[in-house]
Design an enzyme around this catalytic site. Structure first.
Site, PDB file in Angstrom:
ATOM      1  N   SER A 141       0.483  -1.147   0.050  1.00 24.94           N
ATOM      2  CA  SER A 141       0.138   0.466  -0.124  1.00 24.94           C
ATOM      3  C   SER A 141       0.939   1.483   0.178  1.00 24.94           C
ATOM      4  O   SER A 141       1.839   1.178   0.593  1.00 24.94           O
ATOM      5  CB  SER A 141      -0.817   0.452   1.313  1.00 24.94           C
ATOM      6  N   TYR A 183      -2.410  -0.237  10.038  1.00 26.42           N
ATOM      7  CA  TYR A 183      -2.705  -1.250   8.492  1.00 26.42           C
ATOM      8  C   TYR A 183      -1.039  -0.491   7.450  1.00 26.42           C
ATOM      9  O   TYR A 183      -0.729  -1.313   7.323  1.00 26.42           O
ATOM     10  CB  TYR A 183      -3.600  -0.135   8.267  1.00 26.42           C
TER      11      TYR A 183
END
Length: 329
Positions: A127, A152
């Site tokens: 990501s 995350y």
């Protein structure tokens, strides 16, 4: 080619499976259909895939070690594309253990399966969030990413480190893909663009964080899938990267054209033919002010860079949304 796609009922997993099936691949998809967002949407995606004779689906959670072991003992995959993860930056503040189970434990289980079954190439989703508050733009895969600002992001950086370790120790070819704000048809309802369209169509106000001054490298789903498919066919070899001797590679997949949140909302308004009521709010914990992908490596190695404009992409999403939710349009 027999390909395992994890998270196949998810946004990117669904689109990748559709593309691979159309090209004649055998696709084995797994997903745990968790309730992070509307399970009915996930089931609707699966319903689009199940008519294909080359598609097999199994309800399976990556964090289930025994089930993952059995999967790799009973199936032989040429390539594995890991798109399963607990997603969302803000949700990681509320339910951190979900990220540890899926993104860390689940990823180790996947690495072990690939290691012991001679998988030729593991491609996995990382990501853009791993860049944290990196002040340098555009973001390059050679930049330091040791300062994530959400759990995350930290789990995605952990995935990159674990994958590199397995590449180094066991010569497992792995490629990580840092996705930049992916959007499009069949997308995730927790994403801002989806929320914007839903709220504006319903006559409700939208929350605009950082007063609309954030920049995002919005990347249309078809461009992302094209990048993934090309990377699948490019198996890294030991020593090709100056930064490592392992058969390991990282790429950004982003549009290379960041736009402000204010401009993005204007495009949504134009596509809907409606003006949004806006609640301007400060930056949320875990968010970053800018994302901007350097895609030179992707262009050099696989001859591709995303190019779909937000005007094109949002128009396509709005048409899908109004078709999928006709009573709300």
């Amino acid at each position: 080619m027999h390909v395992l796609v994890t998270g196949v009922a998810g946004f990117i997993g669904y689109h990748l499976a559709q593309r691979l099936l159309k090209e004649g691949f055998q696709v084995y998809g797994i997903d745990n259909l968790n309730e992070y967002y509307d399970v009915n949407l996930k089931k609707a995606r699966l319903a689009q895939l199940t008519p294909h004779t080359g598609f097999t689906f199994e309800y399976l959670d990556l964090s289930d070690r025994q089930a993952m072991t059995t999967l790799f003992e009973t199936q032989q995959f040429d390539c594995v594309v890991n798109l399963a993860a607990q997603a969302g930056v803000r949700y990681s503040l509320e339910n951190p253990l979900a990220y540890a189970d899926s993104n860390v434990t689940g990823f180790v289980n996947l690495l072990e399966g690939c290691r012991h079954s001679a998988v030729k190439h593991l491609v996995f989703a990382s990501s853009s969030s791993v860049y944290g508050v990196n002040p340098k733009t555009p973001f390059s895969t050679s930049d330091n990413v040791d300062h994530p600002i959400s759990l995350y992001a930290a789990t995605k950086k952990a995935n990159e480190l674990m994958a590199h370790t397995y590449s180094h120790l066991f010569q497992l070819p792995t490629t990580g893909l840092r996705f930049f704000t992916v959007y499009g048809e069949w997308g995730r309802p927790d994403m801002a663009y989806f929320k914007f369209v839903k709220a504006i169509e319903s006559g409700q106000a939208i929350d605009v964080y950082n007063y609309g001054d954030m920049q995002r490298d919005f990347t249309y789903i078809d461009d992302v899938i094209e990048g993934v498919v090309r990377v699948m066919h490019r198996i890294p070899v030991a020593g090709e990267d100056a930064l490592t001797q392992a058969p390991y590679k990282l790429y950004n997949i982003g549009n290379n054209q960041p736009v402000t949140l204010k401009r993005f909302i204007e495009v949504v308004e134009q596509a809907l033919g409606k003006e949004a009521q806006k609640n301007f709010l400060p930056m949320q914990p875990g968010d970053v002010p800018t994302t901007y992908a350097d895609v030179d490596d992707l262009m050099r190695d696989v001859g591709f860079k995303p190019s779909t404009t937000i005007e094109e992409g949002i128009d396509r999403f709005v048409r899908w949304y109004r078709d999928y939710y006709p009573s709300k349009s």
